[in-house]
Design a protein around this motif. Structure first.
Motif, PDB file in Angstrom:
ATOM      1  N   MET A   1       0.822  -1.190   0.000  1.00 32.89           N
ATOM      2  CA  MET A   1       0.000   0.000   0.000  1.00 32.89           C
ATOM      3  C   MET A   1       0.865   1.253   0.000  1.00 32.89           C
ATOM      4  O   MET A   1       0.584   2.202  -0.707  1.00 32.89           O
ATOM      5  N   LEU A   2       1.945   1.222   0.757  1.00 32.18           N
ATOM      6  CA  LEU A   2       2.836   2.377   0.817  1.00 32.18           C
ATOM      7  C   LEU A   2       3.533   2.597  -0.519  1.00 32.18           C
ATOM      8  O   LEU A   2       3.682   3.737  -0.961  1.00 32.18           O
ATOM      9  N   SER A   3       3.917   1.503  -1.179  1.00 36.45           N
ATOM     10  CA  SER A   3       4.605   1.667  -2.463  1.00 36.45           C
ATOM     11  C   SER A   3       3.658   2.243  -3.517  1.00 36.45           C
ATOM     12  O   SER A   3       4.084   3.002  -4.380  1.00 36.45           O
ATOM     13  N   GLY A   4       2.380   1.880  -3.462  1.00 39.79           N
ATOM     14  CA  GLY A   4       1.405   2.455  -4.388  1.00 39.79           C
ATOM     15  C   GLY A   4       1.256   3.952  -4.175  1.00 39.79           C
ATOM     16  O   GLY A   4       1.179   4.721  -5.127  1.00 39.79           O
ATOM     17  N   PHE A   5       1.245   4.366  -2.902  1.00 41.23           N
ATOM     18  CA  PHE A   5       1.147   5.795  -2.581  1.00 41.23           C
ATOM     19  C   PHE A   5       2.390   6.529  -3.055  1.00 41.23           C
ATOM     20  O   PHE A   5       2.291   7.616  -3.622  1.00 41.23           O
ATOM     21  N   VAL A   6       3.560   5.932  -2.859  1.00 42.68           N
ATOM     22  CA  VAL A   6       4.811   6.555  -3.294  1.00 42.68           C
ATOM     23  C   VAL A   6       4.837   6.665  -4.818  1.00 42.68           C
ATOM     24  O   VAL A   6       5.262   7.691  -5.362  1.00 42.68           O
ATOM     25  N   ASN A   7       4.361   5.631  -5.520  1.00 42.06           N
ATOM     26  CA  ASN A   7       4.317   5.691  -6.987  1.00 42.06           C
ATOM     27  C   ASN A   7       3.417   6.817  -7.475  1.00 42.06           C
ATOM     28  O   ASN A   7       3.779   7.550  -8.396  1.00 42.06           O
ATOM     29  N   VAL A   8       2.263   6.965  -6.851  1.00 40.77           N
ATOM     30  CA  VAL A   8       1.344   8.040  -7.239  1.00 40.77           C
ATOM     31  C   VAL A   8       1.960   9.395  -6.921  1.00 40.77           C
ATOM     32  O   VAL A   8       1.867  10.338  -7.715  1.00 40.77           O
ATOM     33  N   LEU A   9       2.604   9.507  -5.783  1.00 40.54           N
ATOM     34  CA  LEU A   9       3.248  10.762  -5.387  1.00 40.54           C
ATOM     35  C   LEU A   9       4.351  11.151  -6.377  1.00 40.54           C
ATOM     36  O   LEU A   9       4.435  12.305  -6.795  1.00 40.54           O
ATOM     37  N   ILE A  10       5.160  10.183  -6.777  1.00 39.38           N
ATOM     38  CA  ILE A  10       6.226  10.446  -7.749  1.00 39.38           C
ATOM     39  C   ILE A  10       5.631  10.824  -9.103  1.00 39.38           C
ATOM     40  O   ILE A  10       6.113  11.744  -9.772  1.00 39.38           O
TER      41      ILE A  10
END
Length: 113
Positions: A1-10
């Motif tokens: 879940m955190l990696s998905g948020f980081v991908n969207v943020l990037i």
């Protein structure tokens, strides 16, 4: 879940920075930079659209890839498109920077005489 948020943020940060670069290039009348950022933005939006489109997946399930291609061939061509756009964008940037450098060196030579 955190990696998905980081991908969207990037992804959002990348799009925002491309838009900011586009605006600054336009304000500074740097045509090469303007087209560079515009083409990179188009490439990024193409990749987002192709990567997240459920409609495209449904179409492929019903009809298969276009023009009689296999799925692997379509994926190969679909990944070439943003690379070609990025190559054209960098060409605009290099030509624009060369013209900028050429005009600044000619202005320097005129001032020294």
């Amino acid at each position: 879940m955190l990696s998905g948020f980081v991908n969207v943020l990037i992804l959002v940060a990348t799009v925002v920075l491309l838009i900011v670069g586009l605006i600054f290039s336009r304000k500074l009348s740097f045509t090469g930079g303007f087209y560079f950022f515009l083409l990179l933005l188009i490439s990024e939006l193409y990749q987002i659209t192709l990567g997240t489109s459920i409609t495209i997946m449904r179409y492929f399930q019903e009809h298969g890839p276009p023009m009689g291609m296999t799925l692997g061939e379509f994926v190969m061509w679909a990944t070439y498109i943003p690379r070609v756009i990025e190559l054209i964008a960098f060409t605009f940037l290099v030509v624009g920077l060369y013209k900028l450098w050429k005009s600044s060196t000619s202005n320097t030579k005129e001032m020294s005489h």
